[in-house]
Design an enzyme around this catalytic site. Sequence first.
Site, PDB file in Angstrom:
ATOM      1  N   ASP A   1       2.101  12.952  -1.356  1.00  0.00           N
ATOM      2  CA  ASP A   1       2.074  11.514  -1.103  1.00  0.00           C
ATOM      3  C   ASP A   1       2.596  10.776  -2.329  1.00  0.00           C
ATOM      4  O   ASP A   1       2.010  10.859  -3.407  1.00  0.00           O
ATOM      5  CB  ASP A   1       0.646  11.065  -0.780  1.00  0.00           C
ATOM      6  CG  ASP A   1       0.591   9.589  -0.414  1.00  0.00           C
ATOM      7  OD1 ASP A   1       0.951   9.255   0.728  1.00  0.00           O
ATOM      8  OD2 ASP A   1       0.199   8.780  -1.273  1.00  0.00           O
TER       9      ASP A   1
ATOM     10  N   LYS B   1       6.470   5.021  -0.013  1.00  0.00           N
ATOM     11  CA  LYS B   1       6.029   3.687   0.417  1.00  0.00           C
ATOM     12  C   LYS B   1       6.976   2.597  -0.087  1.00  0.00           C
ATOM     13  O   LYS B   1       7.448   2.655  -1.224  1.00  0.00           O
ATOM     14  CB  LYS B   1       4.616   3.414  -0.111  1.00  0.00           C
ATOM     15  CG  LYS B   1       3.605   4.494   0.256  1.00  0.00           C
ATOM     16  CD  LYS B   1       2.243   4.240  -0.341  1.00  0.00           C
ATOM     17  CE  LYS B   1       1.347   5.445  -0.196  1.00  0.00           C
ATOM     18  NZ  LYS B   1       1.647   6.503  -1.200  1.00  0.00           N
TER      19      LYS B   1
END
Length: 312
Positions: free
Chosen positions: A45, A75
């Site tokens: 992540d 992100k």
Amino acid sequence: MPSHLTTLNNGQTIPAIGLGTWQSKPNEVARAVEYALKAGYRHIDCAWAYGNEKEVGEGLRASGVPREEVFITSKLWGTYHRRVEECLDQTLANLGTTYLDLYLVHWPIAMNPNGNHPVMPMRPNGNRDIDESWDLIDTWKGMEAMVKKGKVKAIGASNFSQKVLERILPTAEIIPAVNQLEIHLYNPQLELLDYLKSKNIVPQAYSPLGSTNSPLLTDESATEIAKKHGLKSTSDVLLGYLLAKDIIVLPKSVTPSRIESNLTGALEAHSVLTPEDIKILDGVAAGGKQKRFIMPPWGIDLGFDNWPVPTK
């Protein structure tokens, strides 16, 4: 030792345990990623704003694990809501890959792209410089365009309350695959989890062990349950508890022994926790221990429970 898989609403599978890379220093994160992949992780992540994606890419290549075997998330940062593809292209270049498995809107807040700082533009009162003329619905359209272009396989949300999700869902062509949130023993967000389940959106937990020097690691209820089942540590219970609730966990560490134990311990705890254990753990926060650790001063109401009302 692969972690077990969760299926997203687009049919993709995602490993339910991933390595978090927030606040991992660039000189540490490459080794951490390499070690994690060699230890059996298959989910990393990342985020543009973490400032360490180039080193994450180095760790990916050093591990020898083929790209297609690793689930990579990144992100979109707030100063790029008007320029989704530009932010994504920087991430892809830094990671050294041509696609992402999952791309999230980091926070549901567009910030001034021409402000006084490229990452964190500020207003004189100390609040973040919000781009109030931009609509989150248009950010989501930009995210959907990246799926259509083949640059990302799935898109999702991060730090979206029910109130915020209800702004984008009526016009969304693609329903968010996940919502990444601060979820842990002291901030279980039970009502929001029920809502996500009703919309077929998978929850992900960042900071699942709390913050540095976290009080969660000495919580009496979790520690007793760990002892009852002969588990090695309280952290095993904290992670296994979330897995048992079908929440993807993203523990962060740069320490090899901790990276490995987070994976093996979470899976072991998941295999032994009982429905009664889960019920006890679900009640801990409501018993007076409710606590969030991550509350940036956005200066606007995000719609979350247990978050201080902002001051203008």
